[in-house]
Motif scaffolding. Structure first.
Motif, mmCIF file in Angstrom:
data_model
loop_
_atom_site.group_PDB
_atom_site.id
_atom_site.type_symbol
_atom_site.label_atom_id
_atom_site.label_comp_id
_atom_site.label_asym_id
_atom_site.label_seq_id
_atom_site.Cartn_x
_atom_site.Cartn_y
_atom_site.Cartn_z
ATOM 1 N N HIS A 53 109.038 14.271 59.471
ATOM 2 C CA HIS A 53 107.600 13.998 59.577
ATOM 3 C C HIS A 53 107.400 13.162 60.829
ATOM 4 N N GLU A 64 100.748 9.251 56.682
ATOM 5 C CA GLU A 64 100.420 10.455 57.454
ATOM 6 C C GLU A 64 99.135 11.064 56.901
ATOM 7 N N HIS A 113 100.288 18.277 60.719
ATOM 8 C CA HIS A 113 100.016 17.713 59.388
ATOM 9 C C HIS A 113 98.527 17.847 59.072
ATOM 10 N N HIS A 114 98.101 17.295 57.909
ATOM 11 C CA HIS A 114 96.698 17.458 57.503
ATOM 12 C C HIS A 114 95.713 16.869 58.522
#
Ligand code: GLC
Length: 448
Positions: A53, A64, A113-114
């Motif tokens: 990540h 995150e 990522h989101h």
């Protein structure tokens, strides 16, 4: 309560049940085991992957994406981290060396990522155009992995809380509803599929790791179309199970499933401390023994472990994570015969600990959780044991069969004694060479 109210409540319950049913239905596994068995072989043999990540959240060390979504930090402040993401010490060759040393056979990196920030040049927010890193961070990593024969995985968040045409944003607000603005949703779908196509063409991942499917149904994500984009680029690509029923394997997260998941392929994803991304204040490190014993339990149940590391914004990997991967790697190297390419071990009740079997099922590997002082016990093993090796040493273990009644088909109890000098400092593993394929007694004892 008035009739109207009662009707109202029943209606709400009914609608809720219908919604739940629709969700369960769309999440149901749509892919048959037999149709993917062939391409899943390397995954089944791999056992260990490293999850990475890496994103702008490492600058401040906040959760995150979730940190702004859950309003722990404002969106504006979260995005200020773009300016601090330098990747100035990023050394993909060194990352790949570490992954190799851990024994992992594949690695999965967060391409997006989101929060919507891509690690390659794509879309309105990416590290090439919007951060001092100013370069594609994926390409050199995938090259370094391939050089070492490590399979390449792409984590991709279906959710994109930054994209103007994505409905979701903060936990208590949305931009719009899909049913009210289908054309706007379509714009997002095209954008999303476009990015998936880009990754597929540019990097040809061996494995796709989708995340965030819970925000929409399979129909809304267009899961079959996404699967199709991927498989037409690489028919052997493996897709994780977060595509609302259109993936190839299950992905329990953080918490170990107590029973073996029903689907034949599965992978536990787990952090090394308590965070997916880099957070300096998180010191809840799992010890090498904890990681090793969890890993043994996972493979004993026929699964894989995807162990997360979280590089800092400059690309350096925290020393604690380097240490965990190295210790795990040494243990893996010493016990590789019991790990890679094996199958799930004995069903519960025969041995109190994890076990695996060689592919031909004639060698049984026992993982001695807690390195017990006293002999360990195996029940219901019908085979003759030819030899017991203590893996990674030149020692053999002695054993004794007790309680065998000569005229009864019920096997005796096997007690195995391990020379204490041969014990591993973390977790000793025994290889029991059997007289043929493992054969188990599952009866009730006595004469049966
Ligand atoms: C969760 C989270 C996410 C994390 C992922 C890894 O679904 O949304 O932050 O990346 O798990 O499994």
């Amino acid at each position: 309560m008035t009739c109207k109210n009662r009707f109202g409540i029943s209606f709400i319950i009914l609608s809720y049940c219908m919604m739940l049913f629709a969700t369960l239905d769309s999440r149901a596994q749509q892919i048959s085991e037999d149709s993917i068995r062939h391409k899943m072989q390397w995954f089944a043999d791999a056992k260990l992957g490293v999850f990475i990540h890496w994103g702008i959240y490492a600058v401040n060390g906040v959760d995150e994406s979730w940190s702004f979504h859950n309003k722990k930090i404002s969106y504006a402040d979260y995005m200020k981290q773009l300016k601090g993401f330098t990747a100035k010490h990023y050394d993909p060759e060194q990352w790949a060396d570490l992954i190799k040393a851990s024994g992992a056979k594949y690695a999965v990196i967060t391409t997006k990522h989101h929060d919507g920030v891509a690690l390659w040049k794509s879309g309105p927010l990416n590290v090439v155009n919007n951060t001092p890193a100013k370069r594609d961070l994926l390409a050199p990593f995938y090259t370094a992995l391939r050089k070492r024969d490590i399979k390449c995985g792409a984590y991709f968040s279906l959710i994109d809380w930054s994209y103007k045409d994505y409905p979701g944003f903060l936990k208590d607000s949305t931009r719009y509803s899909v049913s009210a603005q289908p054309l706007r949703w379509k714009k997002f779908q095209e954008y999303n599929k476009g990015q998936i196509q880009e990754i597929s063409t540019k990097y040809k991942p061996d494995l796709w790791w989708f995340d965030g499917d819970w925000e929409h149904s399979a129909a809304e994500w267009q899961s079959p179309a996404i699967r199709n984009i991927i498989l037409s680029g690489n028919p052997n690509a493996i897709i994780n199970g977060r595509l609302q029923g259109y993936g190839d394997y299950e992905t329990p997260e953080q918490n170990f499933p107590v029973e073996k998941p029903a689907f034949p392929w599965w992978e536990l994803c787990m952090t090394t401390n308590a965070s997916w991304g880099y957070q300096a204040t998180d010191t809840l490190w799992k010890t090498p023994y904890e990681v090793i014993s969890i890993f043994a339990d996972v493979i004993g149940h026929g699964g894989n472990l995807l162990l997360d590391i979280a590089p800092k914004e400059d690309g350096t990997i925290p020393v604690e994570q380097v240490q965990i991967l190295k210790e795990l790697g040494e243990w893996n190297a010493k016990h590789q015969e019991a790990i890679f390419g094996t199958r799930a071990g004995l069903p519960a009740g025969h041995y109190y600990g994890p076990s695996t079997l060689s592919k031909d099922s004639s060698t049984l590997y026992l993982f001695m959780l807690g390195n017990p002082e006293k002999p360990i016990l195996i029940k219901g093993l019908k085979n003759k044991i030819q030899r017991i090796r203590v893996l990674g040493t030149s020692y053999d273990a002695s054993f004794k069969v007790v309680g065998k009644i000569s005229w009864s088909p019920v096997p005796g109890l096997v007690y195995v004694d391990i020379p204490s000098v041969s014990k591993d400092r973390y977790l000793t593993v025994l290889a029991l060479e059997l007289d043929g394929k493992v054969s188990l007694y599952r009866g009730k004892g006595g004469l049966q």
